[in-house]
Design an enzyme around this catalytic site. Sequence first.
Site, mmCIF file in Angstrom:
data_model
loop_
_atom_site.group_PDB
_atom_site.id
_atom_site.type_symbol
_atom_site.label_atom_id
_atom_site.label_comp_id
_atom_site.label_asym_id
_atom_site.label_seq_id
_atom_site.Cartn_x
_atom_site.Cartn_y
_atom_site.Cartn_z
ATOM 1 N N HIS A 1 0.807 -1.223 0.000
ATOM 2 C CA HIS A 1 0.000 0.000 0.000
ATOM 3 C C HIS A 1 0.840 1.273 0.000
ATOM 4 O O HIS A 1 0.282 2.353 0.189
ATOM 5 C CB HIS A 1 -0.921 0.021 1.218
ATOM 6 C CG HIS A 1 -2.105 -0.875 1.120
ATOM 7 N ND1 HIS A 1 -3.234 -0.565 0.397
ATOM 8 C CD2 HIS A 1 -2.344 -2.103 1.651
ATOM 9 C CE1 HIS A 1 -4.117 -1.544 0.494
ATOM 10 N NE2 HIS A 1 -3.595 -2.492 1.256
ATOM 11 N N LYS B 1 -8.961 13.382 4.004
ATOM 12 C CA LYS B 1 -8.061 12.237 3.997
ATOM 13 C C LYS B 1 -7.089 12.385 5.160
ATOM 14 O O LYS B 1 -7.038 13.428 5.812
ATOM 15 C CB LYS B 1 -7.300 12.130 2.677
ATOM 16 C CG LYS B 1 -6.566 13.398 2.284
ATOM 17 C CD LYS B 1 -5.897 13.265 0.912
ATOM 18 C CE LYS B 1 -6.912 13.311 -0.209
ATOM 19 N NZ LYS B 1 -7.081 12.045 -0.907
ATOM 20 N N ARG B 2 -6.337 11.358 5.410
ATOM 21 C CA ARG B 2 -5.321 11.420 6.465
ATOM 22 C C ARG B 2 -4.365 12.583 6.193
ATOM 23 O O ARG B 2 -4.015 12.857 5.056
ATOM 24 C CB ARG B 2 -4.560 10.084 6.476
ATOM 25 C CG ARG B 2 -3.503 9.947 7.536
ATOM 26 C CD ARG B 2 -3.095 8.481 7.653
ATOM 27 N NE ARG B 2 -2.749 7.891 6.377
ATOM 28 C CZ ARG B 2 -1.504 7.864 5.878
ATOM 29 N NH1 ARG B 2 -0.515 8.408 6.552
ATOM 30 N NH2 ARG B 2 -1.264 7.283 4.722
ATOM 31 N N LYS C 1 0.278 13.954 0.837
ATOM 32 C CA LYS C 1 -1.072 14.226 0.342
ATOM 33 C C LYS C 1 -1.277 15.725 0.088
ATOM 34 O O LYS C 1 -2.259 16.124 -0.535
ATOM 35 C CB LYS C 1 -2.108 13.697 1.330
ATOM 36 C CG LYS C 1 -2.064 12.162 1.446
ATOM 37 C CD LYS C 1 -3.061 11.638 2.451
ATOM 38 C CE LYS C 1 -2.945 10.134 2.643
ATOM 39 N NZ LYS C 1 -3.397 9.346 1.490
ATOM 40 N N THR D 1 -8.876 5.932 -2.417
ATOM 41 C CA THR D 1 -10.250 5.483 -2.620
ATOM 42 C C THR D 1 -11.238 6.621 -2.388
ATOM 43 O O THR D 1 -12.355 6.586 -2.889
ATOM 44 C CB THR D 1 -10.610 4.301 -1.695
ATOM 45 O OG1 THR D 1 -10.297 4.645 -0.341
ATOM 46 C CG2 THR D 1 -9.846 3.049 -2.093
ATOM 47 N N LYS E 1 -14.919 7.622 -4.264
ATOM 48 C CA LYS E 1 -16.190 7.916 -3.585
ATOM 49 C C LYS E 1 -16.722 9.279 -4.003
ATOM 50 O O LYS E 1 -17.926 9.445 -4.252
ATOM 51 C CB LYS E 1 -15.983 7.872 -2.074
ATOM 52 C CG LYS E 1 -15.582 6.520 -1.537
ATOM 53 C CD LYS E 1 -14.954 6.617 -0.156
ATOM 54 C CE LYS E 1 -14.248 5.321 0.212
ATOM 55 N NZ LYS E 1 -13.383 5.458 1.385
#
Length: 832
Positions: free
Chosen positions: A375, A567-568, A573, A675, A679
């Site tokens: 991952h 998100k985290r 990110k 993901t 969504k």
Amino acid sequence: MSETNSSPSDLVQSGNLSSVENTSDGLKVSIGNHLRFTLATGIGIASDRDWWVATCLAVRDRVLDLSSRTNANHRNKNVRRLHYLSLEYLMGRLLENNLRNSDLYDAAKQALGEMGKDLDSILNKEPDMGLGNGGLGRLAACFLDSLSTLDLPAVGYGIHYEFGLFRQEIVGGRQMEQPDVWTRDGNPWKIVRPDYRQTINLYGKTVQKFDDQGKGHVEWVDTKTIVGVPWDIPIVGYDSETVNLLRLWEAHASDAFNFHVFNSGSYMEAIHDKAMAETVSKVLYPNDSTETGKELRLVQQYFFVACSLADIVRRFKRDNPAHWSLFPDKVAVQLNDTHPAVAIPELMRILVDQEFLKWNEAWEICKKIFAYTNHTLLPEALEMWSVPLFGRVLPRHLEIIFEINRLFLDGEVEKMWPGDSEKKRVLSIIDERGAKSVRMANLSVVGSHAVNGVAALHTRLLREKLFPEFDAVFPDRFLNLTNGITFRRWLDVCNPQLSKLISDTIGTGWKKDAMKLTALESYADDNSFQQCYRRIKRDAKVRLAKIIQDTCGITVSPDALFDVQIKRLHEYKRQHLNLVHIVALYQKLLADPDADIHPRVFIFGAKAAPGYFLAKNIIHAINALGSKVNNDPRVKGKIKVVFLPNYGVTLAERIIPASDLSEQISTAGKEASGTGNMKLALNGALTIGTLDGANVEIKEEVGDDNIFIFGLTVEEVNDLHTRGYNPWDYYWADSQVRNAIDWLASDFFTGNSADFKPLRDSLLDHGDPYMVLADFASYARAQSDVDAAYKNPAKWDRMAILNTARMGKFSSDRTISEYAEKVWNLKAVSRA
């Protein structure tokens, strides 16, 4: 007696209905019975929580009826099962999902309405299960749903965390961590199974023993023990005959209470072992910035793996006595990242030390049953354990790992690269640079028959950049299985209005076959459909605006563009890229308050790991910026900044239907898949993103005209690194980014210029490791394109509808079907 007028007591007394009949009357009987006999209350005096528990138990009765039949069917047919090992499962709430999957939603709504209660208010009483954190855990939850939906025999294994990760509070703009006490009042979906408890060993030492024939074997002695008690959660499939289980292990001391010590007056010492053992399943991801924290993490991982394998072996022996050659035919084990990788030496220990199989036979069995999902592409995120720590906690497992490594290096590696010590250094499971460490990713690759990436780009980089030597040794071992989401949860449950519009337009078949959503393409230019689609989006935005007002005290307009990054919180990110752009936009509006910018609400939701200082600094900066922007009349309300605290599944289910723009802006080559991008796009949010992770495949599906792509490609990122990336060059060349960073690092936002110096230093003095400055100009241009597109409602609606219509590829049903065929050799099992 009519259904409308019958009372639960009348129905019970008449004997006309069983307590598990799937009608509104049957549910009224069950709910009434549980209120009276399980909760010792009554319809007139029950609290809202009582009603929620009773409704859950009524549904659970029906689910467990099907579960028991599923289990009997699987046992009678002696099926091959998948065993999914994951350290986290981000389940969220279960009642609505289970109602919809089991086709009980309408009956429950009617039953409760006739009993004077509102289903929606009852659904809101359910807390999120504290079993996961980010995408890894939510993916595992989606996979369990799809496994049951596709009638594939499976058991999920994990840990029954008492407190989960943490409950996030924002105090003075800063993240504060509080215990997530989700288990405090119990949970009606969990069933304790004490008969299946397992006792595992830790610490101690190994000794060589010999039998009366002079044959030697290793014994693990002088160990400490922990007991794992399983809790089961039934996993309901949609329109299927299967209910699988998620089995979670709770840690207990083998001797919870020392009576003699207690009688001598040492009360705390008497419960010391109990307290220490239970720490293992207290918290998800204990802080590993200390040696004690690292040790707890390793113990935690081994605890759940050892309990799970013991459970798998117990079930196998029950159905296949004394036939270890059948083990690979009946058992498949998926390692969800490296957290469960210690399962490989643990199974070898069981087979060699306890079952007395020969090493080669045991090793072939291991390789046939294990498969590994990677991952991350970040080398620093690949799990490693120091050899001294590993040897202290798991001495026998360290010996086994050294032997696995020796045979691998002297065998496959030596055969391919004779005498090449550098290749052996790279491929070794033991990293010998400086202090020796165990490389869990290398162990996972060597000990598995399949290694998959989770997006096409990720898998390519996995083979070319992260594991090229392993790919050369095992050319048939690596494959791609692009992640997916369960459309039932992330459209039908979280956005029922849009789900109904779609089903009324093209039928309900998309819930089982997501590719049928393509039928919506013919409605993308239909004005009537566009208006319905737009109205549903606005209604969702009105609901989210109320949540923002109630939670944060910030008033936002549902007519603004809702720009969402949920998100985290991690540097790769790049929430700080979004942040710097908002600062620049703020400056632009102050310079020109009448600038033609459509009003926009920037919405963030994220948790930062407690020990991740810079991530927490970014959260503080977002909140400080919001405090200024939201209260500055000079911007005329054109931009607002919102940070919603304690982001989780339920909050995501409120944000996603209301989102117009989905921020997927990681540095190219850093995000494995994502993901959240799936969504949000499914619910009609357009993506602004880099060509990273699954964004690449989303772009291919939705079309270039229906997504906003910006930034460096993977190849350009690598080339810039090779040539030498200097963020100061971009800082001096672009006055917009320079002014934004300087202003952010001033005393304007908090009164203390030192508050965001760490963020500024990361971007400039510490080399901007995720190339925020390099991508800033391209990102700002893409945001201008977003603004222009949103000003044309018909064009935007068409793009949004096409995103929904073209997301069928990203169903977790498709992903699981591919795993079943290409990795697990798993067949659907019908009830007949």
